[in-house]
Motif scaffolding. Sequence first.
Motif, PDB file in Angstrom:
ATOM      1  N   THR A   7     -10.568  67.682 -28.640  1.00  0.00           N
ATOM      2  CA  THR A   7     -10.667  66.647 -27.608  1.00  0.00           C
ATOM      3  C   THR A   7      -9.321  66.444 -26.921  1.00  0.00           C
ATOM      4  O   THR A   7      -9.240  66.345 -25.688  1.00  0.00           O
ATOM      5  CB  THR A   7     -11.151  65.319 -28.226  1.00  0.00           C
ATOM      6  N   GLN A   8      -8.251  66.368 -27.716  1.00  0.00           N
ATOM      7  CA  GLN A   8      -6.910  66.208 -27.141  1.00  0.00           C
ATOM      8  C   GLN A   8      -6.584  67.373 -26.210  1.00  0.00           C
ATOM      9  O   GLN A   8      -6.069  67.168 -25.102  1.00  0.00           O
ATOM     10  CB  GLN A   8      -5.864  66.116 -28.251  1.00  0.00           C
ATOM     11  N   ALA A   9      -6.895  68.591 -26.643  1.00  0.00           N
ATOM     12  CA  ALA A   9      -6.622  69.767 -25.818  1.00  0.00           C
ATOM     13  C   ALA A   9      -7.395  69.700 -24.500  1.00  0.00           C
ATOM     14  O   ALA A   9      -6.861  70.031 -23.429  1.00  0.00           O
ATOM     15  CB  ALA A   9      -6.979  71.033 -26.583  1.00  0.00           C
ATOM     16  N   PHE A  10      -8.660  69.226 -24.563  1.00  0.00           N
ATOM     17  CA  PHE A  10      -9.474  69.127 -23.342  1.00  0.00           C
ATOM     18  C   PHE A  10      -8.920  68.057 -22.406  1.00  0.00           C
ATOM     19  O   PHE A  10      -8.898  68.244 -21.179  1.00  0.00           O
ATOM     20  CB  PHE A  10     -10.923  68.810 -23.701  1.00  0.00           C
ATOM     21  N   LEU A  11      -8.483  66.927 -22.971  1.00  0.00           N
ATOM     22  CA  LEU A  11      -7.922  65.863 -22.138  1.00  0.00           C
ATOM     23  C   LEU A  11      -6.663  66.332 -21.421  1.00  0.00           C
ATOM     24  O   LEU A  11      -6.440  66.016 -20.244  1.00  0.00           O
ATOM     25  CB  LEU A  11      -7.604  64.639 -22.997  1.00  0.00           C
TER      26      LEU A  11
ATOM     27  N   LEU B  34     -20.033  67.498 -25.550  1.00  0.00           N
ATOM     28  CA  LEU B  34     -18.831  68.161 -26.043  1.00  0.00           C
ATOM     29  C   LEU B  34     -18.717  67.909 -27.546  1.00  0.00           C
ATOM     30  O   LEU B  34     -18.293  66.832 -27.965  1.00  0.00           O
ATOM     31  CB  LEU B  34     -17.585  67.627 -25.318  1.00  0.00           C
ATOM     32  N   ASN B  35     -19.096  68.863 -28.336  1.00  0.00           N
ATOM     33  CA  ASN B  35     -19.044  68.731 -29.797  1.00  0.00           C
ATOM     34  C   ASN B  35     -17.648  69.152 -30.264  1.00  0.00           C
ATOM     35  O   ASN B  35     -17.471  70.222 -30.868  1.00  0.00           O
ATOM     36  CB  ASN B  35     -20.134  69.578 -30.444  1.00  0.00           C
TER      37      ASN B  35
ATOM     38  N   ILE C  54     -22.346  64.634 -16.054  1.00  0.00           N
ATOM     39  CA  ILE C  54     -21.942  63.860 -17.219  1.00  0.00           C
ATOM     40  C   ILE C  54     -21.448  64.778 -18.325  1.00  0.00           C
ATOM     41  O   ILE C  54     -22.114  65.754 -18.688  1.00  0.00           O
ATOM     42  CB  ILE C  54     -23.131  63.055 -17.810  1.00  0.00           C
ATOM     43  N   LEU C  55     -20.292  64.439 -18.878  1.00  0.00           N
ATOM     44  CA  LEU C  55     -19.786  65.049 -20.103  1.00  0.00           C
ATOM     45  C   LEU C  55     -19.765  63.955 -21.160  1.00  0.00           C
ATOM     46  O   LEU C  55     -19.136  62.910 -20.964  1.00  0.00           O
ATOM     47  CB  LEU C  55     -18.376  65.613 -19.910  1.00  0.00           C
ATOM     48  N   LEU C  56     -20.472  64.158 -22.263  1.00  0.00           N
ATOM     49  CA  LEU C  56     -20.577  63.158 -23.322  1.00  0.00           C
ATOM     50  C   LEU C  56     -19.869  63.658 -24.576  1.00  0.00           C
ATOM     51  O   LEU C  56     -20.119  64.768 -25.052  1.00  0.00           O
ATOM     52  CB  LEU C  56     -22.047  62.889 -23.639  1.00  0.00           C
TER      53      LEU C  56
ATOM     54  N   ILE D 254     -16.302  59.082 -23.632  1.00  0.00           N
ATOM     55  CA  ILE D 254     -15.933  59.314 -25.027  1.00  0.00           C
ATOM     56  C   ILE D 254     -16.246  58.038 -25.801  1.00  0.00           C
ATOM     57  O   ILE D 254     -15.783  56.958 -25.438  1.00  0.00           O
ATOM     58  CB  ILE D 254     -14.436  59.670 -25.154  1.00  0.00           C
ATOM     59  N   TYR D 255     -17.037  58.153 -26.865  1.00  0.00           N
ATOM     60  CA  TYR D 255     -17.518  56.949 -27.531  1.00  0.00           C
ATOM     61  C   TYR D 255     -17.678  57.180 -29.018  1.00  0.00           C
ATOM     62  O   TYR D 255     -17.709  58.318 -29.500  1.00  0.00           O
ATOM     63  CB  TYR D 255     -18.832  56.482 -26.907  1.00  0.00           C
TER      64      TYR D 255
END
Length: 398
Positions: free
Chosen positions: A167-171, A160-161, A124-126, A102-103
């Motif tokens: 993003t929080q839900a995925f984490l 991951l757009n 890889i998941l970017l 995550i960047y």
Amino acid sequence: MKTLLSITIRNSVLSKMAALLEQERAIIKTVNQQDLSNYSGADLAMEKRLIVDDAKIDSMILSLNQLTDQDDPVGVERFRFTHENGMKISNKTAAFGTILIIYESRPDVTVEAGGIAFKSGNKILLKGGKESLLSNLKIIELWHLALKDSEVATDWVEYLNYNREETQAFLEHPTQKVDLIVPRGGENLINFVKKHATCPVIVSGRGNNFVYVNKDADLDKTLAIIINGKTSNISVCNALDKVLIDANLPNWEIFAKQIINELQLFNVEVLGDEAVVQATGVKAIESDLIWYEEFLEYKIVIGTTNSDQEAIEKINKYCGGHSASIITKNDSIAQEFMENVDTAAVYHNASTRFTDGGQFGLGGELAISTDKLHQRGPIGLQHLVTNKWYIYGEGQIR
């Protein structure tokens, strides 16, 4: 976990990706200009990181070529033991499995970090920032072309757009297995990931790097190192934020004025502690809390110290655990400083700007870790592996 790709296939994908970056160079720059025109420009450091020019593309291509030339980091034997009962035991490096990166802002991470993780045998998941979306999607398109050309499934490299909520839900509830997360960005991003992640996280932490000017410093070298550390690129975590001058340096006040004059030629805002303010007239720091700050802008703090030990203690208290440098002609003092300063990289007579996987011969880095587990400093190809035990028996029981 996906079946490990052979090293021949992994190298083939990396070589093809390097060729595609060269082939699509003009289009990548055009797409990046769209991202730049859409960006508000509110954060100078982020804007600098967002730019993809010819030099940046050259760097991406070089990183992929260097990775291709390096040995396979997977399956390297680290330990061997034969048990008294005859079992043969060995420990070898192994891929993590799936790595989420995550960047913020930097499209080159989509190439370099992705390449390091892929060569290490990982899926890889970017997850890049919204400010670089178009550039990232173009680069992902090239990744998928490189994978298809080598008859490899495109889901080895996924983008991951997601917005912040997604993003929080995925984490918190990943929709696929994630073995490691690497956040690269500011402290807000890092804290967000650490708070919500449900798997191990390697922190690519803040900079806040120090240069200590010992009483036996070569002043010409010192000046060059400080100017380079502060002004060559303000948007990176290895940039210089703090200078400590040994008050035992002869005529340190005159030298402090010289440093300040040079920095001001680059429009750097200079703040000082009480002694520096009295000697030079620069603006005073408002609070000692500023010693904790990473600036990522044209700003620096200069202070004094009365001894090498005091300098070491101050750096260990306030720094980000990234990089620190001592400037001195005394090798024994330098060695003592380097052994006792608690940062990932310690320097003698050199700029902190070298803390970088490419500069350290690693062929780029996935991140620069300020954690102590499992790897500290630039995380290169050989560090992006876990390990596995192999035990060969003939019916032994315990």
